[in-house]
Design a protein around this motif. Sequence first.
Motif, PDB file in Angstrom:
ATOM      1  N   LYS A   2     -12.412  10.632  -9.350  1.00  0.00           N
ATOM      2  CA  LYS A   2     -11.456  11.329  -8.502  1.00  0.00           C
ATOM      3  C   LYS A   2     -10.204  10.471  -8.397  1.00  0.00           C
ATOM      4  O   LYS A   2     -10.273   9.295  -8.039  1.00  0.00           O
ATOM      5  CB  LYS A   2     -12.048  11.580  -7.125  1.00  0.00           C
ATOM      6  CG  LYS A   2     -13.297  12.422  -7.144  1.00  0.00           C
ATOM      7  CD  LYS A   2     -12.942  13.862  -7.352  1.00  0.00           C
ATOM      8  CE  LYS A   2     -14.205  14.697  -7.216  1.00  0.00           C
ATOM      9  NZ  LYS A   2     -14.017  16.047  -7.579  1.00  0.00           N
ATOM     10  N   LEU A   3      -9.062  11.073  -8.671  1.00  0.00           N
ATOM     11  CA  LEU A   3      -7.823  10.309  -8.740  1.00  0.00           C
ATOM     12  C   LEU A   3      -7.399   9.732  -7.394  1.00  0.00           C
ATOM     13  O   LEU A   3      -7.092   8.540  -7.297  1.00  0.00           O
ATOM     14  CB  LEU A   3      -6.712  11.186  -9.319  1.00  0.00           C
ATOM     15  CG  LEU A   3      -5.366  10.489  -9.522  1.00  0.00           C
ATOM     16  CD1 LEU A   3      -5.511   9.330 -10.491  1.00  0.00           C
ATOM     17  CD2 LEU A   3      -4.331  11.474 -10.018  1.00  0.00           C
ATOM     18  N   LEU A   4      -7.365  10.552  -6.360  1.00  0.00           N
ATOM     19  CA  LEU A   4      -6.861  10.081  -5.067  1.00  0.00           C
ATOM     20  C   LEU A   4      -7.693   8.943  -4.467  1.00  0.00           C
ATOM     21  O   LEU A   4      -7.123   7.933  -4.048  1.00  0.00           O
ATOM     22  CB  LEU A   4      -6.740  11.258  -4.096  1.00  0.00           C
ATOM     23  CG  LEU A   4      -5.576  11.206  -3.140  1.00  0.00           C
ATOM     24  CD1 LEU A   4      -4.275  10.829  -3.794  1.00  0.00           C
ATOM     25  CD2 LEU A   4      -5.435  12.546  -2.429  1.00  0.00           C
ATOM     26  N   PRO A   5      -9.036   9.062  -4.427  1.00  0.00           N
ATOM     27  CA  PRO A   5      -9.810   7.933  -3.905  1.00  0.00           C
ATOM     28  C   PRO A   5      -9.649   6.664  -4.746  1.00  0.00           C
ATOM     29  O   PRO A   5      -9.608   5.556  -4.216  1.00  0.00           O
ATOM     30  CB  PRO A   5     -11.255   8.429  -3.935  1.00  0.00           C
ATOM     31  CG  PRO A   5     -11.166   9.906  -3.975  1.00  0.00           C
ATOM     32  CD  PRO A   5      -9.873  10.223  -4.678  1.00  0.00           C
ATOM     33  N   SER A   6      -9.546   6.840  -6.048  1.00  0.00           N
ATOM     34  CA  SER A   6      -9.366   5.673  -6.926  1.00  0.00           C
ATOM     35  C   SER A   6      -8.033   4.990  -6.651  1.00  0.00           C
ATOM     36  O   SER A   6      -7.956   3.756  -6.581  1.00  0.00           O
ATOM     37  CB  SER A   6      -9.432   6.090  -8.393  1.00  0.00           C
ATOM     38  OG  SER A   6     -10.690   6.615  -8.693  1.00  0.00           O
ATOM     39  N   TYR A  76      -6.095  -1.986 -10.134  1.00  0.00           N
ATOM     40  CA  TYR A  76      -7.324  -1.950  -9.339  1.00  0.00           C
ATOM     41  C   TYR A  76      -7.874  -0.534  -9.185  1.00  0.00           C
ATOM     42  O   TYR A  76      -9.057  -0.361  -8.896  1.00  0.00           O
ATOM     43  CB  TYR A  76      -7.111  -2.570  -7.961  1.00  0.00           C
ATOM     44  CG  TYR A  76      -7.042  -4.076  -7.941  1.00  0.00           C
ATOM     45  CD1 TYR A  76      -7.929  -4.860  -8.663  1.00  0.00           C
ATOM     46  CD2 TYR A  76      -6.099  -4.729  -7.166  1.00  0.00           C
ATOM     47  CE1 TYR A  76      -7.873  -6.243  -8.626  1.00  0.00           C
ATOM     48  CE2 TYR A  76      -6.032  -6.113  -7.108  1.00  0.00           C
ATOM     49  CZ  TYR A  76      -6.922  -6.866  -7.839  1.00  0.00           C
ATOM     50  OH  TYR A  76      -6.866  -8.231  -7.791  1.00  0.00           O
ATOM     51  N   SER A  77      -7.057   0.481  -9.380  1.00  0.00           N
ATOM     52  CA  SER A  77      -7.571   1.852  -9.290  1.00  0.00           C
ATOM     53  C   SER A  77      -8.564   2.142 -10.416  1.00  0.00           C
ATOM     54  O   SER A  77      -9.293   3.128 -10.355  1.00  0.00           O
ATOM     55  CB  SER A  77      -6.429   2.869  -9.296  1.00  0.00           C
ATOM     56  OG  SER A  77      -5.854   2.967 -10.575  1.00  0.00           O
ATOM     57  N   LEU A  78      -8.615   1.276 -11.411  1.00  0.00           N
ATOM     58  CA  LEU A  78      -9.607   1.418 -12.475  1.00  0.00           C
ATOM     59  C   LEU A  78     -11.033   1.242 -11.963  1.00  0.00           C
ATOM     60  O   LEU A  78     -11.987   1.547 -12.686  1.00  0.00           O
ATOM     61  CB  LEU A  78      -9.331   0.417 -13.606  1.00  0.00           C
ATOM     62  CG  LEU A  78      -8.036   0.627 -14.381  1.00  0.00           C
ATOM     63  CD1 LEU A  78      -7.800  -0.534 -15.347  1.00  0.00           C
ATOM     64  CD2 LEU A  78      -8.056   1.943 -15.127  1.00  0.00           C
ATOM     65  N   VAL A  79     -11.202   0.774 -10.730  1.00  0.00           N
ATOM     66  CA  VAL A  79     -12.564   0.691 -10.174  1.00  0.00           C
ATOM     67  C   VAL A  79     -13.173   2.082 -10.106  1.00  0.00           C
ATOM     68  O   VAL A  79     -14.386   2.223 -10.131  1.00  0.00           O
ATOM     69  CB  VAL A  79     -12.628   0.025  -8.779  1.00  0.00           C
ATOM     70  CG1 VAL A  79     -12.093  -1.373  -8.801  1.00  0.00           C
ATOM     71  CG2 VAL A  79     -11.970   0.852  -7.707  1.00  0.00           C
ATOM     72  N   GLY A 136     -13.106  -2.216  -4.786  1.00  0.00           N
ATOM     73  CA  GLY A 136     -14.451  -1.684  -5.005  1.00  0.00           C
ATOM     74  C   GLY A 136     -15.115  -1.240  -3.720  1.00  0.00           C
ATOM     75  O   GLY A 136     -15.758  -0.184  -3.667  1.00  0.00           O
ATOM     76  N   ALA A 137     -14.963  -2.035  -2.664  1.00  0.00           N
ATOM     77  CA  ALA A 137     -15.566  -1.677  -1.377  1.00  0.00           C
ATOM     78  C   ALA A 137     -14.948  -0.402  -0.802  1.00  0.00           C
ATOM     79  O   ALA A 137     -15.654   0.462  -0.272  1.00  0.00           O
ATOM     80  CB  ALA A 137     -15.421  -2.839  -0.393  1.00  0.00           C
ATOM     81  N   VAL A 138     -13.626  -0.285  -0.905  1.00  0.00           N
ATOM     82  CA  VAL A 138     -12.958   0.931  -0.412  1.00  0.00           C
ATOM     83  C   VAL A 138     -13.402   2.133  -1.239  1.00  0.00           C
ATOM     84  O   VAL A 138     -13.682   3.208  -0.688  1.00  0.00           O
ATOM     85  CB  VAL A 138     -11.424   0.762  -0.419  1.00  0.00           C
ATOM     86  CG1 VAL A 138     -10.719   2.081  -0.159  1.00  0.00           C
ATOM     87  CG2 VAL A 138     -11.011  -0.280   0.615  1.00  0.00           C
ATOM     88  N   ALA A 139     -13.510   1.968  -2.557  1.00  0.00           N
ATOM     89  CA  ALA A 139     -13.964   3.068  -3.409  1.00  0.00           C
ATOM     90  C   ALA A 139     -15.368   3.508  -3.022  1.00  0.00           C
ATOM     91  O   ALA A 139     -15.647   4.711  -2.913  1.00  0.00           O
ATOM     92  CB  ALA A 139     -13.920   2.653  -4.880  1.00  0.00           C
ATOM     93  N   GLN A 140     -16.240   2.537  -2.765  1.00  0.00           N
ATOM     94  CA  GLN A 140     -17.608   2.881  -2.337  1.00  0.00           C
ATOM     95  C   GLN A 140     -17.603   3.593  -0.991  1.00  0.00           C
ATOM     96  O   GLN A 140     -18.318   4.579  -0.812  1.00  0.00           O
ATOM     97  CB  GLN A 140     -18.471   1.618  -2.244  1.00  0.00           C
ATOM     98  CG  GLN A 140     -19.049   1.191  -3.551  1.00  0.00           C
ATOM     99  CD  GLN A 140     -20.051   0.055  -3.390  1.00  0.00           C
ATOM    100  OE1 GLN A 140     -20.100  -0.619  -2.363  1.00  0.00           O
ATOM    101  NE2 GLN A 140     -20.834  -0.165  -4.414  1.00  0.00           N
ATOM    102  N   ALA A 141     -16.828   3.099  -0.070  1.00  0.00           N
ATOM    103  CA  ALA A 141     -16.774   3.722   1.257  1.00  0.00           C
ATOM    104  C   ALA A 141     -16.236   5.142   1.169  1.00  0.00           C
ATOM    105  O   ALA A 141     -16.759   6.057   1.830  1.00  0.00           O
ATOM    106  CB  ALA A 141     -15.904   2.882   2.202  1.00  0.00           C
ATOM    107  N   LEU A 142     -15.210   5.346   0.358  1.00  0.00           N
ATOM    108  CA  LEU A 142     -14.663   6.696   0.195  1.00  0.00           C
ATOM    109  C   LEU A 142     -15.664   7.627  -0.482  1.00  0.00           C
ATOM    110  O   LEU A 142     -15.745   8.810  -0.163  1.00  0.00           O
ATOM    111  CB  LEU A 142     -13.353   6.648  -0.590  1.00  0.00           C
ATOM    112  CG  LEU A 142     -12.173   5.985   0.146  1.00  0.00           C
ATOM    113  CD1 LEU A 142     -10.978   5.859  -0.787  1.00  0.00           C
ATOM    114  CD2 LEU A 142     -11.800   6.756   1.402  1.00  0.00           C
ATOM    115  N   ARG A 143     -16.421   7.097  -1.408  1.00  0.00           N
ATOM    116  CA  ARG A 143     -17.429   7.892  -2.097  1.00  0.00           C
ATOM    117  C   ARG A 143     -18.525   8.327  -1.135  1.00  0.00           C
ATOM    118  O   ARG A 143     -18.979   9.474  -1.154  1.00  0.00           O
ATOM    119  CB  ARG A 143     -18.034   7.086  -3.254  1.00  0.00           C
ATOM    120  CG  ARG A 143     -19.036   7.854  -4.071  1.00  0.00           C
ATOM    121  CD  ARG A 143     -19.445   7.039  -5.304  1.00  0.00           C
ATOM    122  NE  ARG A 143     -20.317   7.826  -6.137  1.00  0.00           N
ATOM    123  CZ  ARG A 143     -21.630   7.667  -6.182  1.00  0.00           C
ATOM    124  NH1 ARG A 143     -22.218   6.730  -5.454  1.00  0.00           N
ATOM    125  NH2 ARG A 143     -22.360   8.425  -6.975  1.00  0.00           N
TER     126      ARG A 143
END
Length: 146
Positions: A2-6, A76-79, A136-143
């Motif tokens: 997903k582009l926005l969360p990334s 970093y959005s590549l996470v 990575g932590a923010v991506a996980q939390a958003l997921r």
Amino acid sequence: MKLLPSLAAGFAGAVVLTAIHETVRHLRPEDAPRMDVLGMRGLRKLLGKADLPQPDNDTLFGMTMAGDILSNGLYYSLVGSGRHALRRGALLGVAAGVGGVLLPGPLGLGEAPSNRTPQTQAMTVAWYTAGGLVAGAVAQALRKGR
């Protein structure tokens, strides 16, 4: 992915990275990495090659900070927003930190800003890793929040 969360995760990591750099360079000027100096040197080189006017130092610093946050945020959005985002963030951070130590010299930007002392080298790698871990932590939390 997903582009926005990334993108949100990437920019969170970039803001944390920049905040660490800017805070510690004021607290430990003798050995803190000076990625701002590398950025300003790089920007001056690019503007010179494009035959564009050179900005004053304050403007150059602002442009560099904006460019750092933009480029690091996109990197970093590549996470991504999928599984293993924390692991990808750590790997991206380590890769960026090692690149920050090894590449400035060959790119003609000088070695001292990120390679001055063993502490400078370690801080460079650690801070980029921290930025990747935050992403990575923010991506996980958003997921998990979906």
